[in-house]
Design a protein around this motif. Structure first.
Motif, short mmCIF file in Angstrom:
data_model
loop_
_atom_site.label_atom_id
_atom_site.label_comp_id
_atom_site.label_asym_id
_atom_site.label_seq_id
_atom_site.Cartn_x
_atom_site.Cartn_y
_atom_site.Cartn_z
N PHE A 198 10.96 20.35 -56.98
CA PHE A 198 11.16 21.00 -57.79
C PHE A 198 9.41 21.03 -58.16
O PHE A 198 8.43 21.99 -58.60
N ILE A 199 9.11 19.60 -58.51
CA ILE A 199 8.05 19.06 -58.97
C ILE A 199 6.55 19.75 -58.09
O ILE A 199 5.58 19.56 -59.04
N CYS A 200 7.21 18.87 -56.42
CA CYS A 200 6.36 19.42 -55.83
C CYS A 200 5.72 20.89 -55.84
O CYS A 200 4.59 21.01 -55.51
N SER A 201 6.99 21.50 -56.07
CA SER A 201 6.26 23.14 -55.18
C SER A 201 5.74 23.44 -56.89
O SER A 201 5.18 24.68 -56.59
N ALA A 202 6.59 23.11 -58.17
CA ALA A 202 5.82 23.93 -59.62
C ALA A 202 4.44 23.53 -59.46
O ALA A 202 4.09 24.87 -60.05
N ALA A 203 3.64 22.87 -59.02
CA ALA A 203 2.28 22.80 -59.02
C ALA A 203 1.04 24.48 -58.63
O ALA A 203 0.16 24.40 -58.08
N SER A 204 2.25 24.65 -57.23
CA SER A 204 1.41 25.95 -56.37
C SER A 204 2.38 26.94 -56.17
O SER A 204 2.26 28.21 -56.11
N LEU A 205 3.60 27.24 -56.91
CA LEU A 205 4.82 27.60 -56.72
C LEU A 205 5.12 28.77 -58.69
O LEU A 205 5.04 27.87 -59.10
N PRO A 206 5.28 29.62 -58.45
CA PRO A 206 6.16 29.77 -59.98
C PRO A 206 7.33 29.12 -60.00
O PRO A 206 8.45 29.07 -59.37
N ILE A 207 7.80 29.33 -61.31
CA ILE A 207 9.23 28.82 -61.77
C ILE A 207 10.41 29.00 -61.04
O ILE A 207 11.12 28.27 -60.39
N GLY A 208 10.57 29.95 -60.83
CA GLY A 208 11.02 30.43 -60.28
C GLY A 208 11.60 30.13 -58.58
O GLY A 208 12.72 29.99 -58.60
N ALA A 209 10.88 30.35 -58.11
CA ALA A 209 10.51 29.91 -56.91
C ALA A 209 10.61 28.17 -56.80
O ALA A 209 11.34 27.81 -55.31
N SER A 210 10.23 28.15 -57.65
CA SER A 210 10.80 26.04 -57.16
C SER A 210 11.82 25.08 -58.03
O SER A 210 12.31 24.77 -56.94
N LEU A 211 12.40 25.96 -58.51
CA LEU A 211 14.14 25.78 -58.89
C LEU A 211 14.52 26.68 -57.05
O LEU A 211 15.62 25.98 -56.98
N VAL A 212 14.56 27.90 -56.69
CA VAL A 212 15.30 28.05 -55.43
C VAL A 212 14.52 26.69 -54.43
O VAL A 212 15.88 25.79 -53.28
N THR A 213 13.75 26.31 -53.98
CA THR A 213 13.09 25.33 -53.78
C THR A 213 13.88 24.12 -53.50
O THR A 213 13.79 23.26 -52.87
N GLY A 214 14.00 23.71 -55.06
CA GLY A 214 14.51 22.53 -55.41
C GLY A 214 15.93 22.42 -54.60
O GLY A 214 16.82 21.53 -54.58
N PHE A 215 16.84 23.49 -55.21
CA PHE A 215 17.72 24.04 -55.52
C PHE A 215 18.32 23.96 -53.32
O PHE A 215 19.03 23.38 -52.82
N ALA A 216 17.74 24.97 -52.69
CA ALA A 216 17.55 24.39 -50.98
C ALA A 216 17.66 22.82 -50.79
O ALA A 216 18.80 23.06 -49.80
N PHE A 217 16.46 22.74 -51.38
CA PHE A 217 16.53 21.33 -50.73
C PHE A 217 17.79 20.17 -50.66
O PHE A 217 18.06 19.36 -50.13
N SER A 218 17.97 20.63 -51.91
CA SER A 218 19.72 19.44 -52.71
C SER A 218 20.18 19.86 -51.87
O SER A 218 21.35 18.89 -51.71
N GLY A 219 20.18 21.20 -51.34
CA GLY A 219 21.71 21.68 -50.69
C GLY A 219 21.61 21.14 -49.33
O GLY A 219 23.18 21.15 -49.10
N MET A 220 20.85 20.76 -48.87
CA MET A 220 20.20 20.45 -47.58
C MET A 220 21.18 19.20 -46.60
O MET A 220 22.64 19.23 -45.64
N PRO A 221 21.73 18.07 -47.83
CA PRO A 221 22.50 16.91 -46.92
C PRO A 221 24.01 17.80 -47.10
O PRO A 221 24.74 16.91 -46.11
N TYR A 222 24.65 18.45 -48.21
CA TYR A 222 25.51 18.61 -47.79
C TYR A 222 26.05 19.59 -46.88
O TYR A 222 27.31 19.90 -46.33
N LEU A 223 25.28 20.98 -46.80
CA LEU A 223 25.06 21.50 -45.17
C LEU A 223 25.23 20.21 -44.22
O LEU A 223 25.80 20.82 -43.49
N TYR A 224 24.27 19.49 -44.20
CA TYR A 224 24.57 18.42 -43.26
C TYR A 224 25.69 18.48 -42.69
O TYR A 224 26.55 17.87 -41.86
N LEU A 225 26.55 17.70 -44.09
CA LEU A 225 27.75 16.88 -43.74
C LEU A 225 28.50 18.26 -43.79
O LEU A 225 29.93 17.98 -42.31
N ARG A 226 28.48 18.91 -44.18
CA ARG A 226 29.35 20.46 -43.89
C ARG A 226 29.81 20.56 -41.68
O ARG A 226 30.56 20.27 -41.01
#
Length: 323
Positions: free
Chosen positions: A97-125
Motif C-alpha cells: 500500500f505504501i509503495c503504490s500510494a506514491a504513484s496511484l490513487p488511494i483506492g487503487a493502492s488499497l486494492v493493490t495492497g489487498f491483492a498482494f496480501s491475499g496471495m499467500p493465502y491463495l498459494y496455500l489454498r
C-alpha cells in the motif's frame, strides 16, 4: 404518418415482450431444475448445521484461527503459526500500500495492497487442493491396509495406525496426515483434542470418506468401539466410487480431446479455406482478423470461450476421488 403515441407504444411494447420472454425462460429453467435446486438447498442447510469448524457460541476469530491452523498444518506441515501468518499478511499489505500510494490513487493502492496480501493465502489454498486431490486417490489403498491391520491388531486403533504408517510408505499425503494424528492420540486422552486431531486429518484430504474415517478413528480411540463393519462399508463405497470415477474420466476424456484439438483445428481450417478458396491473401486475412474491430472482437470472444471451456473441463476431470 405514424403518430408519436403509436411510436411510444411500440417502443414500450418491445421491451415488455422481451421481459416476458426472459421471465418465461427463467420460469422454465426453475421448473426443470427445481429438484436439483431443492437438493442443493437441503445440502447447504445440513452443512451449516453440522459445520465442525465452529462450535456453538464460538467467535468468528476463533473459527478463523482454527481454519488457518489446519490450513498451515496441512500445507506447510505446521512450520508457521496462524498469528505469524496474519502478521506476515498485514506487513505485506502495508508494504504494498505504501509503495503504490506514491504513484496511484488511494483506492487503487488499497486494492493493490489487498491483492498482494491475499496471495499467500491463495498459494496455500492451491497447495492444499493439490494435496487433497492426490490424497483422495490414496483412499482405497489406505482403507484396505487400515482394515487388514485393524483385524490383525484385534481392534487396537493405535497399533493399527502405527502398522499402516510402517507398511504404506507409498501413500505420502495420507501418511503425512496420520503421523501427527497418531502422536496426538498417544499423548492425550482428552476427547476435545482427539476430535480436533481427527478433524485436521479430515480437513487435509477434504473428502467424505476422510470425514468418515476420522469419525471411525475418534470413536475407536475415545470409546473403544468395534469399527470393523464401518471400515468394511466405507471401503466398499470407495471401490464403487473408483469405478465410477474411471468411467467418468473415460467419458470426459473425449470432451477434453475435442476441446483441445477440434476448436484449434476448425480455426486453422477456416484460415485455410479463406486463403485457398476465397481469394484472401494471408496479409489480408490477418488484417481482417486482428486490425478490424469486428474481427478482433470475434477472435477475442472465441479465444475466451475456448479457454473457459478448457478450465471447466479441467475442473471436471481433475475431481477428487470421493463417493
Amino acid at each position: 404518418m405514424t403518430s408519436p403515441l403509436a411510436l411510444l407504444n411500440r417502443e414500450m411494447l418491445l421491451p415488455l415482450i422481451s421481459a416476458l420472454l426472459y421471465l418465461l425462460l427463467l420460469t422454465g429453467l426453475l421448473l426443470v431444475l427445481r429438484g436439483r435446486l431443492a437438493a442443493a438447498l437441503d445440502l447447504l442447510r445440513a452443512r451449516r448445521r453440522l459445520r465442525p469448524d465452529r462450535a456453538p457460541g464460538a467467535s468468528p476469530d476463533a473459527a478463523l484461527f482454527a481454519h488457518l491452523d489446519r490450513l498451515l498444518a496441512v500445507s506447510l506441515k505446521g512450520k508457521l503459526s496462524p498469528t505469524a501468518f496474519l502478521v506476515l499478511s498485514t506487513v505485506l499489505f502495508f508494504t504494498c500500500f505504501i509503495c503504490s500510494a506514491a504513484s496511484l490513487p488511494i483506492g487503487a493502492s488499497l486494492v493493490t495492497g489487498f491483492a498482494f496480501s491475499g496471495m499467500p493465502y491463495l498459494y496455500l489454498r492451491m497447495r492444499l487442493e493439490r494435496l487433497r486431490r492426490a490424497g483422495s486417490f490414496e483412499g482405497e489403498k489406505l482403507l484396505s491396509a487400515f482394515l487388514t491391520n485393524y483385524l490383525v491388531t484385534g481392534g487396537n486403533i493405535y497399533a493399527t495406525i502405527e502398522r499402516v504408517l510402517a507398511c504404506c510408505p507409498h501413500l505420502p499425503v495420507t501418511s503425512a496426515l496420520l503421523r501427527p494424528l497418531l502422536l496426538t492420540l498417544r499423548s492425550t486422552g482428552d476427547p476435545d483434542r482427539v476430535r480436533e486431531a481427527v478433524r485436521r486429518f479430515a480437513f487435509g484430504v477434504g473428502t467424505s470418506w476422510s470425514g468418515m474415517l476420522a469419525h471411525i478413528i475418534a470413536s475407536a480411540a475415545t470409546h473403544g468401539a468395534d469399527m470393523t463393519c464401518a471400515i468394511e462399508d466405507l471401503l466398499a463405497q470407495l471401490r464403487e466410487a473408483r469405478v465410477l470415477a474411471e468411467e467418468r474420466k473415460r467419458i470426459n476424456g473425449e470432451s477434453v480431446r475435442m476441446a483441445a484439438w477440434l476448436t484449434p483445428g476448425l480455426y486453422a481450417g477456416s484460415v485455410l479455406c479463406g486463403t485457398a478458396w476465397m481469394g484472401l491473401t494471408p496479409a489480408r486475412f490477418l488484417h481482417n482478423q486482428f486490425l478490424t474491430a469486428g474481427g478482433f472482437a470475434f477472435f477475442s470472444v472465441g479465444l475466451f470461450l475456448f479457454l473457459l471451456n478448457r478450465v471447466l473441463l479441467e475442473a471436471l476431470t481433475n475431481r477428487k476421488l470421493d463417493y
